[in-house]
Design a protein around this motif. Structure first.
Motif, PDB file in Angstrom:
ATOM      1  N   TYR A   1       0.886  -1.318  -0.085  1.00 19.96           N
ATOM      2  CA  TYR A   1      -0.010  -0.068   0.094  1.00 19.96           C
ATOM      3  C   TYR A   1       0.776   1.213   0.022  1.00 19.96           C
ATOM      4  N   ASN A   2       0.337   2.262  -0.884  1.00 17.39           N
ATOM      5  CA  ASN A   2       1.119   3.518  -0.587  1.00 17.39           C
ATOM      6  C   ASN A   2       0.454   4.289   0.438  1.00 17.39           C
ATOM      7  N   PRO A   3       1.020   5.057   1.257  1.00 19.88           N
ATOM      8  CA  PRO A   3       0.441   5.753   2.540  1.00 19.88           C
ATOM      9  C   PRO A   3      -0.469   6.632   2.106  1.00 19.88           C
ATOM     10  N   GLU A   4      -0.552   7.228   0.955  1.00 15.69           N
ATOM     11  CA  GLU A   4      -1.398   8.275   0.337  1.00 15.69           C
ATOM     12  C   GLU A   4      -2.811   7.688   0.210  1.00 15.69           C
ATOM     13  N   GLU A   5      -3.051   6.364  -0.305  1.00 14.35           N
ATOM     14  CA  GLU A   5      -4.125   5.710  -0.558  1.00 14.35           C
ATOM     15  C   GLU A   5      -4.882   5.196   0.727  1.00 14.35           C
TER      16      GLU A   5
END
Length: 107
Positions: free
Chosen positions: A51-55
């Protein structure tokens, strides 16, 4: 096998991710701040490669809310998020249906 009395000790709660960021010098960890309705907590989770932190910001998840805080090299983790999967098939966060709100107990 555990009995019902042991299982009921686990305090599963709905949480909303309010912040997520990479942990410098950690290959797998993200630092995640969650809203549990009446408080915010920090959780370090090994989901960096999935996972990307922003998502993650705004996402509802399920956490184990009554784990003792665990001191780690990067800070103190104050819970555990629930996920399924593995390094080969991917990691998938356990999330409640729409309508759930932070702090609600999962039963």
């Amino acid at each position: 096998m555990i009995n019902f009395d042991d299982f009921i000790k686990t305090d599963l709660r709905v949480a909303r991710i309010v912040e997520a960021e990479d942990v410098i010098d950690a290959d797998k960890l993200l630092k995640i701040t969650v809203d549990l309705g009446d408080e915010e907590r920090t959780i370090f989770a090994g989901i960096k490669g999935f996972y990307n932190p922003e998502e993650l910001v705004g996402k509802l998840i399920v956490v184990v809310a009554n784990l003792e805080p665990r001191k780690m090299r990067f800070g103190v983790s104050e819970g555990m998020l629930l996920a399924s999967g593995d390094d080969e098939s991917g990691v998938f966060l356990i999330s409640p249906d729409d309508g759930a709100s932070p702090g609600q107990r999962v039963s």
